[in-house]
Design a protein around this motif. Structure first.
Motif, PDB file in Angstrom:
ATOM      1  N   THR A   1    -104.960 -66.592 -71.546  1.00 46.42           N
ATOM      2  CA  THR A   1    -104.904 -67.750 -72.447  1.00 46.42           C
ATOM      3  C   THR A   1    -103.943 -67.539 -73.609  1.00 46.42           C
ATOM      4  N   GLU A   2    -103.445 -66.335 -73.806  1.00 48.32           N
ATOM      5  CA  GLU A   2    -102.447 -66.106 -74.848  1.00 48.32           C
ATOM      6  C   GLU A   2    -101.065 -66.617 -74.446  1.00 48.32           C
ATOM      7  N   GLY A   3    -100.859 -66.860 -73.154  1.00 51.76           N
ATOM      8  CA  GLY A   3     -99.556 -67.351 -72.701  1.00 51.76           C
ATOM      9  C   GLY A   3     -99.613 -68.679 -71.973  1.00 51.76           C
ATOM     10  N   TYR A   4    -100.810 -69.106 -71.575  1.00 53.80           N
ATOM     11  CA  TYR A   4    -100.939 -70.336 -70.800  1.00 53.80           C
ATOM     12  C   TYR A   4    -102.134 -71.137 -71.283  1.00 53.80           C
ATOM     13  N   ALA A   5    -102.100 -72.435 -70.969  1.00 48.41           N
ATOM     14  CA  ALA A   5    -103.229 -73.302 -71.286  1.00 48.41           C
ATOM     15  C   ALA A   5    -104.413 -72.948 -70.389  1.00 48.41           C
ATOM     16  N   PRO A   6    -105.635 -73.228 -70.844  1.00 48.96           N
ATOM     17  CA  PRO A   6    -106.809 -72.859 -70.039  1.00 48.96           C
ATOM     18  C   PRO A   6    -106.785 -73.418 -68.619  1.00 48.96           C
ATOM     19  N   PHE A   7    -106.391 -74.691 -68.450  1.00 52.62           N
ATOM     20  CA  PHE A   7    -106.324 -75.242 -67.098  1.00 52.62           C
ATOM     21  C   PHE A   7    -105.283 -74.522 -66.244  1.00 52.62           C
ATOM     22  N   GLN A   8    -104.185 -74.094 -66.870  1.00 51.85           N
ATOM     23  CA  GLN A   8    -103.163 -73.362 -66.123  1.00 51.85           C
ATOM     24  C   GLN A   8    -103.675 -71.995 -65.695  1.00 51.85           C
ATOM     25  N   VAL A   9    -104.472 -71.351 -66.546  1.00 51.68           N
ATOM     26  CA  VAL A   9    -105.073 -70.065 -66.178  1.00 51.68           C
ATOM     27  C   VAL A   9    -105.999 -70.248 -64.980  1.00 51.68           C
ATOM     28  N   THR A  10    -106.810 -71.291 -65.022  1.00 52.59           N
ATOM     29  CA  THR A  10    -107.744 -71.529 -63.921  1.00 52.59           C
ATOM     30  C   THR A  10    -107.005 -71.882 -62.636  1.00 52.59           C
ATOM     31  N   PHE A  11    -105.963 -72.698 -62.741  1.00 46.67           N
ATOM     32  CA  PHE A  11    -105.202 -73.073 -61.548  1.00 46.67           C
ATOM     33  C   PHE A  11    -104.533 -71.848 -60.921  1.00 46.67           C
ATOM     34  N   GLY A  12    -103.894 -71.027 -61.743  1.00 46.77           N
ATOM     35  CA  GLY A  12    -103.263 -69.817 -61.213  1.00 46.77           C
ATOM     36  C   GLY A  12    -104.271 -68.867 -60.610  1.00 46.77           C
ATOM     37  N   ARG A  13    -105.422 -68.776 -61.232  1.00 46.31           N
ATOM     38  CA  ARG A  13    -106.486 -67.913 -60.711  1.00 46.31           C
ATOM     39  C   ARG A  13    -106.944 -68.381 -59.341  1.00 46.31           C
ATOM     40  N   LEU A  14    -107.233 -69.667 -59.200  1.00 45.54           N
ATOM     41  CA  LEU A  14    -107.702 -70.186 -57.922  1.00 45.54           C
ATOM     42  C   LEU A  14    -106.618 -70.115 -56.857  1.00 45.54           C
ATOM     43  N   LEU A  15    -105.380 -70.354 -57.244  1.00 51.82           N
ATOM     44  CA  LEU A  15    -104.283 -70.307 -56.274  1.00 51.82           C
ATOM     45  C   LEU A  15    -104.127 -68.899 -55.706  1.00 51.82           C
TER      46      LEU A  15
ATOM     47  N   SER B   1     -98.628 -79.466 -70.120  1.00 56.98           N
ATOM     48  CA  SER B   1     -97.215 -79.647 -69.782  1.00 56.98           C
ATOM     49  C   SER B   1     -96.724 -78.420 -69.014  1.00 56.98           C
ATOM     50  N   THR B   2     -95.635 -78.577 -68.336  1.00 58.68           N
ATOM     51  CA  THR B   2     -95.086 -77.478 -67.550  1.00 58.68           C
ATOM     52  C   THR B   2     -94.689 -76.337 -68.480  1.00 58.68           C
ATOM     53  N   PRO B   3     -95.107 -75.099 -68.201  1.00 59.99           N
ATOM     54  CA  PRO B   3     -94.751 -73.990 -69.090  1.00 59.99           C
ATOM     55  C   PRO B   3     -93.249 -73.760 -69.118  1.00 59.99           C
ATOM     56  N   THR B   4     -92.753 -73.525 -70.315  1.00 64.17           N
ATOM     57  CA  THR B   4     -91.311 -73.294 -70.485  1.00 64.17           C
ATOM     58  C   THR B   4     -90.925 -71.842 -70.285  1.00 64.17           C
ATOM     59  N   SER B   5     -91.893 -70.947 -70.331  1.00 62.02           N
ATOM     60  CA  SER B   5     -91.628 -69.518 -70.127  1.00 62.02           C
ATOM     61  C   SER B   5     -92.807 -68.916 -69.378  1.00 62.02           C
ATOM     62  N   PHE B   6     -92.564 -67.755 -68.838  1.00 63.00           N
ATOM     63  CA  PHE B   6     -93.593 -67.044 -68.079  1.00 63.00           C
ATOM     64  C   PHE B   6     -93.711 -65.627 -68.628  1.00 63.00           C
ATOM     65  N   PRO B   7     -94.459 -65.464 -69.730  1.00 64.30           N
ATOM     66  CA  PRO B   7     -94.603 -64.126 -70.308  1.00 64.30           C
ATOM     67  C   PRO B   7     -95.209 -63.162 -69.301  1.00 64.30           C
ATOM     68  N   VAL B   8     -94.747 -61.922 -69.347  1.00 64.69           N
ATOM     69  CA  VAL B   8     -95.091 -60.953 -68.305  1.00 64.69           C
ATOM     70  C   VAL B   8     -96.576 -60.627 -68.299  1.00 64.69           C
ATOM     71  N   LEU B   9     -97.125 -60.221 -69.445  1.00 64.13           N
ATOM     72  CA  LEU B   9     -98.506 -59.753 -69.475  1.00 64.13           C
ATOM     73  C   LEU B   9     -99.505 -60.864 -69.129  1.00 64.13           C
ATOM     74  N   PRO B  10     -99.413 -62.060 -69.727  1.00 60.22           N
ATOM     75  CA  PRO B  10    -100.328 -63.129 -69.305  1.00 60.22           C
ATOM     76  C   PRO B  10    -100.169 -63.519 -67.837  1.00 60.22           C
ATOM     77  N   THR B  11     -98.929 -63.503 -67.329  1.00 63.74           N
ATOM     78  CA  THR B  11     -98.721 -63.853 -65.929  1.00 63.74           C
ATOM     79  C   THR B  11     -99.393 -62.842 -65.010  1.00 63.74           C
ATOM     80  N   LEU B  12     -99.196 -61.559 -65.306  1.00 66.48           N
ATOM     81  CA  LEU B  12     -99.840 -60.521 -64.495  1.00 66.48           C
ATOM     82  C   LEU B  12    -101.357 -60.603 -64.599  1.00 66.48           C
ATOM     83  N   SER B  13    -101.853 -60.960 -65.776  1.00 67.01           N
ATOM     84  CA  SER B  13    -103.302 -61.077 -65.951  1.00 67.01           C
ATOM     85  C   SER B  13    -103.877 -62.195 -65.088  1.00 67.01           C
ATOM     86  N   VAL B  14    -103.185 -63.344 -65.058  1.00 67.00           N
ATOM     87  CA  VAL B  14    -103.672 -64.465 -64.254  1.00 67.00           C
ATOM     88  C   VAL B  14    -103.625 -64.117 -62.767  1.00 67.00           C
TER      89      VAL B  14
END
Length: 390
Positions: free
Chosen positions: A75-89, A252-265
């Protein structure tokens, strides 16, 4: 003329040979009790898991215990719904791959898919999103402790929704002890000062969703004929589709993909929602659901240790004390009454004389024989619900 010759004596008849066994004959004893075929003709035994079940139990506890830390970082790099969507995907991708390797078939009934859609909302999309939103304002340690209240909610709901699950005094006492622990964690005697009530409420609501989903699955998906893995994979697939629709509406569509939050999701989905389901599935098959569900009591301990050690979250005395009380209450609510001690069998009584045959044109009644009874086996949807909680 010569006297007539007496006939030669014939040998005595040999006893008749026993008839060949028919298809309805009694089954043979198991292979272990008979001499088996040569080793070259025997089928290979089922391969044993590469790791002992205790190792997999610890791994599952660590994966689910660290899930709340991964949510916090995500959640430090993405919105909560985006975290959940990435997790489920990510989790769905792991289970779809496992289903393809095992050649599992998806459910075919439209009614089953309809019930799985509701189950995906209650067990995946809604609680995952609530935990993600909650951890915007509460520490991951508190979210992990709130997750441990699921057995308490389940106990309270089963009294209302499941007529066959009557509570005992010990389980009712466990319910009271558990909620006393919740009040201790929240610091009720201090007026909940310094506590984010909306965030805590969302975490508790997420924990409440799980038993609601379990009861729904138990009532609607029993006897579908599909395996637990197929039902769980289909459920996650539907949950991913639900978030694919909701996420663009509120983010909204994320403008960046920070490494640590992305790996966490990605780790949260692939490990916490994908691999963990397979580990739990194997544990239930190998050691049974009673032992496998004990992982629930290690999750808040690991979540608390991870949040304090790796995220530097503050921990007051009432948090671990209240968490311990919650776990004690949860354990009491899961206890079952011991089976009654078998009594001495009375000596057999002589069989009554057979009744005379009924007269012609007299109606007869058919008594149920032992072969008319059937034993209900546990259905895979109950396990599927348990497998979907993290």
């Amino acid at each position: 003329m010569s006297a007539p010759r007496e006939p030669a004596a014939t040998p005595p008849a040999s006893p008749p040979s026993p008839p060949a066994p028919s298809a309805s004959a009694a089954p043979l004893p198991p292979p272990a009790a008979t001499a088996g075929p040569p080793l070259a003709d025997r089928r290979p035994s089922t391969p044993r898991p590469a790791f002992d079940w205790r190792v997999r139990f610890v791994a599952l506890s660590l994966i689910w215990g660290f899930s709340f830390l991964l949510i916090k970082i995500g959640t430090e790099g993405y919105a909560p719904f985006q975290v959940t969507f990435g997790r489920l995907l990510a989790g769905t991708a792991v289970l779809v791959a496992a289903m393809a390797m095992r050649r599992e078939r998806l459910p075919r009934s439209a009614r089953t898919w309809g019930h799985l859609t509701v189950a995906a909302l209650l067990l995946n999309a809604l609680p995952f999103s609530l935990f993600s939103y909650a951890e915007l304002t509460i520490p991951s340690t508190l979210a992990g402790i709130c997750n441990a209240t699921s057995p308490l909610w389940g106990m309270a709901l089963s009294v209302v929704a499941l007529s066959e699950d009557r509570p005992t005094r010990r389980r009712v006492a466990g319910l009271g002890v558990g909620f006393l622990g919740v009040l201790t964690v929240l610091g009720a005697w201090q007026g909940f000062s310094g506590l984010d009530l909306p965030g805590t409420g969302m975490a508790l609501l997420a924990s409440f969703c799980y038993p609601v989903g379990w009861i729904y699955v138990r009532r609607t998906l029993a006897g579908t004929g599909s395996s637990t893995l197929a039902l769980t994979g289909s459920q996650l697939l539907l949950g991913t589709a639900q978030l694919a629709v909701v996420t663009p509406l509120f983010t909204s569509t994320p403008t960046s993909f920070p490494v640590l939050p992305t790996l966490s999701v990605l780790a949260l989905g692939a490990l916490g929602t994908g691999l963990a389901v397979l580990l739990q599935y194997g544990l239930v098959q190998e050691v049974g659901p009673t032992t496998a569900q004990m992982v629930t009591y290690f999750i808040p301990v690991i979540a608390t240790a991870a949040g304090v050690a790796l995220l530097g979250e503050q921990l007051s005395w009432n948090t671990p004390v209240g968490a311990l009380i919650v776990l004690i209450g949860a354990a009491l609510t899961q206890s079952r009454a011991r089976p009654a001690t078998p009594t001495a069998t009375p000596p057999p009584t002589p069989a009554p004389a057979p009744a005379p045959a009924p007269a012609e044109n007299t109606p007869t009644t058919h008594a149920a024989s032992p072969g008319d009874e059937h034993t209900a086996l546990p259905d895979p949807p109950e396990a599927a619900a348990c497998l979907s909680r993290s």
